[in-house]
Design a protein around this motif. Sequence first.
Motif, PDB file in Angstrom:
ATOM      1  N   VAL A 251       0.819  -1.208   0.000  1.00 26.63           N
ATOM      2  CA  VAL A 251       0.000   0.000   0.000  1.00 26.63           C
ATOM      3  C   VAL A 251       0.860   1.268   0.000  1.00 26.63           C
ATOM      4  O   VAL A 251       0.452   2.315  -0.535  1.00 26.63           O
ATOM      5  N   LEU A 252       2.062   1.207   0.574  1.00 25.55           N
ATOM      6  CA  LEU A 252       2.905   2.404   0.598  1.00 25.55           C
ATOM      7  C   LEU A 252       3.369   2.763  -0.815  1.00 25.55           C
ATOM      8  O   LEU A 252       3.521   3.942  -1.139  1.00 25.55           O
ATOM      9  N   ARG A 305      -5.906  25.913   2.711  1.00 23.06           N
ATOM     10  CA  ARG A 305      -5.409  27.218   2.272  1.00 23.06           C
ATOM     11  C   ARG A 305      -3.884  27.179   2.081  1.00 23.06           C
ATOM     12  O   ARG A 305      -3.205  26.331   2.663  1.00 23.06           O
ATOM     13  N   PRO A 306      -3.339  28.089   1.266  1.00 19.06           N
ATOM     14  CA  PRO A 306      -1.886  28.152   1.064  1.00 19.06           C
ATOM     15  C   PRO A 306      -1.146  28.217   2.388  1.00 19.06           C
ATOM     16  O   PRO A 306      -1.559  28.890   3.327  1.00 19.06           O
ATOM     17  N   GLY A 307      -0.037  27.473   2.436  1.00 19.06           N
ATOM     18  CA  GLY A 307       0.735  27.397   3.671  1.00 19.06           C
ATOM     19  C   GLY A 307       0.316  26.245   4.565  1.00 19.06           C
ATOM     20  O   GLY A 307       0.969  25.989   5.577  1.00 19.06           O
ATOM     21  N   GLY A 308      -0.748  25.549   4.188  1.00 18.55           N
ATOM     22  CA  GLY A 308      -1.238  24.435   4.998  1.00 18.55           C
ATOM     23  C   GLY A 308      -0.497  23.137   4.699  1.00 18.55           C
ATOM     24  O   GLY A 308       0.467  23.103   3.923  1.00 18.55           O
ATOM     25  N   ARG A 309      -0.959  22.055   5.316  1.00 22.84           N
ATOM     26  CA  ARG A 309      -0.296  20.766   5.174  1.00 22.84           C
ATOM     27  C   ARG A 309      -1.319  19.679   4.858  1.00 22.84           C
ATOM     28  O   ARG A 309      -2.446  19.707   5.364  1.00 22.84           O
ATOM     29  N   VAL A 310      -0.893  18.719   4.075  1.00 20.24           N
ATOM     30  CA  VAL A 310      -1.684  17.510   3.794  1.00 20.24           C
ATOM     31  C   VAL A 310      -0.770  16.313   4.043  1.00 20.24           C
ATOM     32  O   VAL A 310       0.315  16.223   3.463  1.00 20.24           O
ATOM     33  N   LEU A 311      -1.203  15.427   4.900  1.00 18.39           N
ATOM     34  CA  LEU A 311      -0.419  14.247   5.266  1.00 18.39           C
ATOM     35  C   LEU A 311      -1.182  12.995   4.849  1.00 18.39           C
ATOM     36  O   LEU A 311      -2.354  12.837   5.173  1.00 18.39           O
ATOM     37  N   VAL A 312      -0.511  12.114   4.113  1.00 19.88           N
ATOM     38  CA  VAL A 312      -1.093  10.839   3.696  1.00 19.88           C
ATOM     39  C   VAL A 312      -0.279   9.732   4.345  1.00 19.88           C
ATOM     40  O   VAL A 312       0.950   9.687   4.186  1.00 19.88           O
ATOM     41  N   GLY A 313      -0.927   8.863   5.092  1.00 15.50           N
ATOM     42  CA  GLY A 313      -0.179   7.843   5.812  1.00 15.50           C
ATOM     43  C   GLY A 313      -0.912   6.527   5.903  1.00 15.50           C
ATOM     44  O   GLY A 313      -2.095   6.414   5.557  1.00 15.50           O
ATOM     45  N   CYS A 314      -0.180   5.503   6.337  1.00 12.38           N
ATOM     46  CA  CYS A 314      -0.771   4.184   6.554  1.00 12.38           C
ATOM     47  C   CYS A 314      -0.175   3.596   7.825  1.00 12.38           C
ATOM     48  O   CYS A 314       1.007   3.771   8.104  1.00 12.38           O
ATOM     49  N   ARG A 315      -1.006   2.912   8.590  1.00  7.61           N
ATOM     50  CA  ARG A 315      -0.541   2.297   9.827  1.00  7.61           C
ATOM     51  C   ARG A 315      -1.355   1.039  10.110  1.00  7.61           C
ATOM     52  O   ARG A 315      -2.516   0.939   9.712  1.00  7.61           O
ATOM     53  N   LYS A 316      -0.732   0.086  10.777  1.00  3.27           N
ATOM     54  CA  LYS A 316      -1.390  -1.180  11.098  1.00  3.27           C
ATOM     55  C   LYS A 316      -2.353  -0.978  12.261  1.00  3.27           C
ATOM     56  O   LYS A 316      -2.012  -0.373  13.269  1.00  3.27           O
ATOM     57  N   ARG A 317      -3.550  -1.513  12.120  1.00  2.00           N
ATOM     58  CA  ARG A 317      -4.568  -1.458  13.153  1.00  2.00           C
ATOM     59  C   ARG A 317      -5.220  -2.835  13.254  1.00  2.00           C
ATOM     60  O   ARG A 317      -6.173  -3.136  12.538  1.00  2.00           O
ATOM     61  N   GLY A 318      -4.688  -3.713  14.125  1.00  2.00           N
ATOM     62  CA  GLY A 318      -5.220  -5.071  14.265  1.00  2.00           C
ATOM     63  C   GLY A 318      -5.027  -5.862  12.980  1.00  2.00           C
ATOM     64  O   GLY A 318      -3.914  -6.023  12.485  1.00  2.00           O
ATOM     65  N   LYS A 319      -6.131  -6.347  12.424  1.00  4.31           N
ATOM     66  CA  LYS A 319      -6.090  -7.128  11.192  1.00  4.31           C
ATOM     67  C   LYS A 319      -6.252  -6.258   9.950  1.00  4.31           C
ATOM     68  O   LYS A 319      -6.399  -6.770   8.839  1.00  4.31           O
ATOM     69  N   ASN A 320      -6.227  -4.943  10.122  1.00  3.95           N
ATOM     70  CA  ASN A 320      -6.411  -4.017   9.010  1.00  3.95           C
ATOM     71  C   ASN A 320      -5.267  -3.022   8.939  1.00  3.95           C
ATOM     72  O   ASN A 320      -4.475  -2.882   9.872  1.00  3.95           O
ATOM     73  N   VAL A 321      -5.208  -2.351   7.801  1.00  3.33           N
ATOM     74  CA  VAL A 321      -4.320  -1.201   7.632  1.00  3.33           C
ATOM     75  C   VAL A 321      -5.200   0.024   7.464  1.00  3.33           C
ATOM     76  O   VAL A 321      -6.122   0.023   6.631  1.00  3.33           O
ATOM     77  N   ARG A 322      -4.945   1.038   8.256  1.00  2.00           N
ATOM     78  CA  ARG A 322      -5.740   2.261   8.165  1.00  2.00           C
ATOM     79  C   ARG A 322      -4.992   3.285   7.315  1.00  2.00           C
ATOM     80  O   ARG A 322      -3.857   3.652   7.630  1.00  2.00           O
TER      81      ARG A 322
END
Length: 540
Positions: A251-252, A305-322
């Motif tokens: 997924v990464l 808005r300009p100057g803001g941040r967008v973070l895209v991530g993945c992490r393990k949560r039990g039997k799933n990946v969030r």
Amino acid sequence: MTDMAASLQTVRADPHLRAALEHLPYGIALFDSGLNLVLANTIYRVGLSLPPALVAEGTPLDAILLFLARRGDLGPGTPDVLADQRRRLIAHEPATLTQRQSVLGRHLEIHTSSMPGQGLVISFSDVTDRIKAEAALEQINHTLEERVDDRTRALTLLNAELEKARAKADAANHEKTRFLAAASHDLLQPLNAARLYTSTLFERTRGTPMADIAASIDASLNAVEDIMSTLLDISRMDSGALKVTLSNFNVLDLLKKIEIEFQPLAREKDINLRVVGASLIVRSDRLLLARVIQNLVSNAIKYTRPGGRVLVGCRKRGKNVRLDVVDTGIGIDRHQHNLIFTEFSRLEPGARIAPGLGLGLSIVQRILAALDHPMEIDSIVGKGSRFSVSVPLISGGGRLEPIKEDAPQPQPHSQFTGLNVLCVDNERNILDAMSGLLENWGCEVRTATSLKEIAQLNMLEGWVPDLVLMDYHLEQTSGLDAIEWLKQIVGGHLPSILVTADRTPAVRRLAETRGTAVLNKPVKPAPLRALLAQVSKRGG
């Protein structure tokens, strides 16, 4: 005296037994060995409508049978013959059972039981009510069968009509989808050329008043493209044409590709876009899941808005990946979370910040329903939002080292100087527009409308392309087959990008199985530049 005779004598002499016979619920008569009447109860006389003289003790059975035959109780024929036949039957058979209708219209079931030389017992029951009940039940059953048959025929006709209606609706949906696909392809072709011309105009007029005009035209064309693409996707999903193909993948890697795609747009808006997480193997439809994350990232950038941040991530949560898409944008009131998934529904703060029709999250909801992936929303007005999608984790898939989070840096146009690019498209105006844009980036470009034209003009003689941009729908072959032909001509290795207005997952899967990247029309300069850098290995 025989046992039977003794028994008859006992019955004749015992008043209690005679009284008991009178209280029986059926008629009964006892005859001695000479077939003369010993006694009969009242029901016997009344049931057979016999005159009193024929139920007197000592009355011969022949007299009773002749009376009944003459009256017609034994059926049609000569009375003497009928009476004699009946007597013979009774005398020679140990037991008989007959059923007939009396002159009073009652149905009688008559039993006889005899022992040779010892006597005879005749009894009968009135079975009129039973016969009527059986007849009524038979009529009810017949009526019920008729009703069931009628209902079955009605249901069969209804099912046939429903099947016809369903087939007609399916055909209409299929035709609608086919029409929209064809129409969108025809409309996206000139739109693609217009986008390329506008991009070239913008870059050549950068820093002048004309650049602002070119940027406005490009923004309008971008809005038209988004509307057309989204409506086509919704139509395809609602018609049942959306097919889910599950596979296991990292997924990464998917998130990193999305980062490359949206990094130029984020930089234009002065937004810090980052992807973080670890390599985790999940099971889903890779292309459809990518479409979900693309829409979420697009919205995050759009409403931050300009100057803001967008973070895209993945992490393990039990039997799933969030999978998380987090932004520092305008946020959504928790009472309005359901509204954002409704077609053409846009909240007022978002409508003021960015144009659009409010269709992106409707597509997200449809895709996630097809994938059976739940989604969570956590948002604070004025501070930002988090959209999280849970995807099944493949156990034992391994956890690899985290990929560095450094965002790609802007690359100068000179990175493509001297890059030989072959463009093939059946629309000449698209080739002209694409050529102008690529030449402005320093590429050496050759164009053709078909493989036949390449061969006729000896285009590859003394000139080897470093990369080919190939349209998918050519006149006589598909773009993917054309790429395979070109690889054989140039010696096997030829980086390629399939440029197409066909956005179906099937085309993308087919291209990726052949190692060919896909770029959808209308072509946007930023994704084209990023993909050129990736495929040509000129990332700077």
